[in-house]
Motif scaffolding. Structure first.
Motif, PDB file in Angstrom:
ATOM      1  N   ASN A   1      -9.233  31.259  -4.152  1.00 55.87           N
ATOM      2  CA  ASN A   1      -8.821  32.062  -3.007  1.00 55.87           C
ATOM      3  C   ASN A   1      -7.384  32.531  -3.202  1.00 55.87           C
ATOM      4  N   ASN A   2      -6.971  33.477  -2.381  1.00 58.16           N
ATOM      5  CA  ASN A   2      -5.598  33.959  -2.408  1.00 58.16           C
ATOM      6  C   ASN A   2      -4.661  32.885  -1.858  1.00 58.16           C
TER       7      ASN A   2
ATOM      8  N   SER B   1     -10.637  35.816  -5.564  1.00 62.42           N
ATOM      9  CA  SER B   1     -10.833  36.328  -6.916  1.00 62.42           C
ATOM     10  C   SER B   1     -12.051  35.598  -7.459  1.00 62.42           C
TER      11      SER B   1
ATOM     12  N   TRP C   1      -2.941  27.654  -2.428  1.00 62.60           N
ATOM     13  CA  TRP C   1      -4.237  28.210  -2.851  1.00 62.60           C
ATOM     14  C   TRP C   1      -5.042  27.093  -3.485  1.00 62.60           C
TER      15      TRP C   1
ATOM     16  N   GLU D   1      -1.155  37.312  -0.909  1.00 60.28           N
ATOM     17  CA  GLU D   1      -1.448  37.933  -2.195  1.00 60.28           C
ATOM     18  C   GLU D   1      -2.347  37.044  -3.053  1.00 60.28           C
ATOM     19  N   PRO D   2      -3.084  37.667  -3.975  1.00 61.51           N
ATOM     20  CA  PRO D   2      -3.883  36.880  -4.923  1.00 61.51           C
ATOM     21  C   PRO D   2      -2.988  36.042  -5.835  1.00 61.51           C
TER      22      PRO D   2
ATOM     23  N   TRP E   1      -3.825  35.253   5.320  1.00 60.73           N
ATOM     24  CA  TRP E   1      -4.166  35.506   3.919  1.00 60.73           C
ATOM     25  C   TRP E   1      -3.084  36.358   3.282  1.00 60.73           C
TER      26      TRP E   1
END
Length: 115
Positions: A35-36, A6, A81, A104-105, A102
């Protein structure tokens, strides 16, 4: 890697170990970027904070404020994260072994609640 972030983040790969099992890179995060959630499988990640202010959080734990000189060791299989605070650039050296998964955000609501 852009799909796992993001905001704007910049990665410079510095070196890979001779057996190609460990990568070392410098990561710069613009203010508010992160980052996620992710997991390192069959490995770990060590973060050496070199500039700015940021956040690190493991699942189920409160976020930790980070600044220059701080270090983080993320063990194998730990969901976490990391990224910049809203009003600061953030930079760290990442020493990484294993394979990242990787996820979810980090939600905007959870990130915006950090102070």
């Amino acid at each position: 890697m852009a799909n796992f972030l993001s905001g704007d983040t910049y990665l410079t790969n510095l070196v890979t170990s001779p057996d190609e099992k460990i990568g070392i890179g410098s990561v710069s995060f613009e203010p508010g970027s992160r980052n996620n959630w992710h997991i390192h499988h069959d490995g770990y990640q060590i973060l050496l904070v070199t500039a700015g202010e940021g956040w690190y959080q493991e699942e189920g734990q409160p976020a930790q404020s980070l600044s220059k000189g701080d270090t983080i060791v993320t063990r194998d299989g730990v969901k976490h994260w990391h990224g910049a605070k809203k009003d600061s650039w953030f930079e760290h050296i990442a020493i990484t072994a294993g394979t990242p998964e990787w996820l979810e955000p980090v939600s905007a609501a959870d990130y915006d609640a950090l102070v």
